[in-house]
Design an enzyme around this catalytic site. Sequence first.
Site, PDB file in Angstrom:
ATOM      1  N   ASP A  89      24.308  23.079  -3.379  1.00 59.59           N
ATOM      2  CA  ASP A  89      25.357  23.733  -4.478  1.00 59.59           C
ATOM      3  C   ASP A  89      26.758  23.138  -4.279  1.00 59.59           C
ATOM      4  O   ASP A  89      27.079  23.041  -2.932  1.00 59.59           O
ATOM      5  CB  ASP A  89      25.422  25.163  -4.433  1.00 59.59           C
ATOM      6  CG  ASP A  89      24.321  26.006  -4.877  1.00 59.59           C
ATOM      7  OD1 ASP A  89      23.307  25.504  -5.067  1.00 59.59           O
ATOM      8  OD2 ASP A  89      24.287  27.178  -5.003  1.00 59.59           O
ATOM      9  N   HIS A 145      19.359  20.994   1.726  1.00 58.71           N
ATOM     10  CA  HIS A 145      18.008  20.644   1.317  1.00 58.71           C
ATOM     11  C   HIS A 145      17.656  19.318   0.910  1.00 58.71           C
ATOM     12  O   HIS A 145      18.507  18.283   0.677  1.00 58.71           O
ATOM     13  CB  HIS A 145      17.482  21.840   0.048  1.00 58.71           C
ATOM     14  CG  HIS A 145      17.521  23.014   0.453  1.00 58.71           C
ATOM     15  ND1 HIS A 145      16.493  23.780   0.646  1.00 58.71           N
ATOM     16  CD2 HIS A 145      18.699  23.826   0.732  1.00 58.71           C
ATOM     17  CE1 HIS A 145      16.845  25.052   0.893  1.00 58.71           C
ATOM     18  NE2 HIS A 145      18.044  25.187   1.142  1.00 58.71           N
ATOM     19  N   SER A 246      31.842  22.471   3.679  1.00 57.14           N
ATOM     20  CA  SER A 246      32.019  20.782   4.048  1.00 57.14           C
ATOM     21  C   SER A 246      31.557  20.120   2.969  1.00 57.14           C
ATOM     22  O   SER A 246      31.257  20.589   1.758  1.00 57.14           O
ATOM     23  CB  SER A 246      31.447  20.541   5.400  1.00 57.14           C
ATOM     24  OG  SER A 246      31.887  19.457   5.843  1.00 57.14           O
TER      25      SER A 246
END
Length: 281
Positions: A89, A145, A246
């Site tokens: 995200d 992911h 980050s």
Amino acid sequence: MTRLWVWIQYLLPQHGLSRLVLAATRARTPWFKNWTIRGFLKLYRVNMREAAETDPYRYGSFNEFFTRALKEGARPIARDDRAVVSPADGCISEAGSIDGDRLLQAKGRHYRLAELLAAQPWASRFEGGSFATIYLAPFNYHRVHMPLRGELKDSVYVPGRLFSVNTVTAQHVPQLFARNERILTLFDTAYGQFALVMVGALNVGSMATVWAGDITPAARRVITRLPAGPTTLEKGAELGRFNMGSTVILLFEPNRVRWHPHLGAGREVRLGQFLGLIDEQ
């Protein structure tokens, strides 16, 4: 004020602050961890309804809350084998083609591929390829992911600074992503190779991968190859996580991926969302 904040970052004991953050976010004293979580929820709008554990105060530490898992099915993964999906995200900082060995950091600022990848022997294969940079804000889901199914070929810890990686700092700190601490990963896929770079930042106490565990800023500031046995991860499988926010940078070989035409700076993305399509060769 913008330039002042950037200059302050040069003077801050960046790694010392990150070690303090690491200790504070792992504290398990109930009143303290609840106080930090409560303060965070006042600062940021966090959607706890999509979390596997919806009660923020049931997490054992602030870091467990920050790196919380999502409910099953909360992030559908684009199914087409050739679809490149968002690994996290966040918000697209920049995306497009790599100009020789130059990547766009922000308007008017570039940095070198070899510097980002710490002169790894496989760095040159991404020259003239494609890249996408995704910034994870503090309120985002903070696990990373796989954008495609892949077999891990290399993973490397690169020491560095810990500047903030938000838009303001990216516009003012030269070669920001090639200066900050980072983890480099290289994967083989059915469609060639891709690299995924996890970039550390101010107050990021540590990063983690599923094969090497927690990776904290090392006392010995040297490039280190991370141990890993045979590792193959499916598209959408967890690769690692940031313990505080980050940036993730995706790199693809030349003529390999066509980004979605609307994938540009400022676009919000979610894990599993279609980013582009692999061109079969």
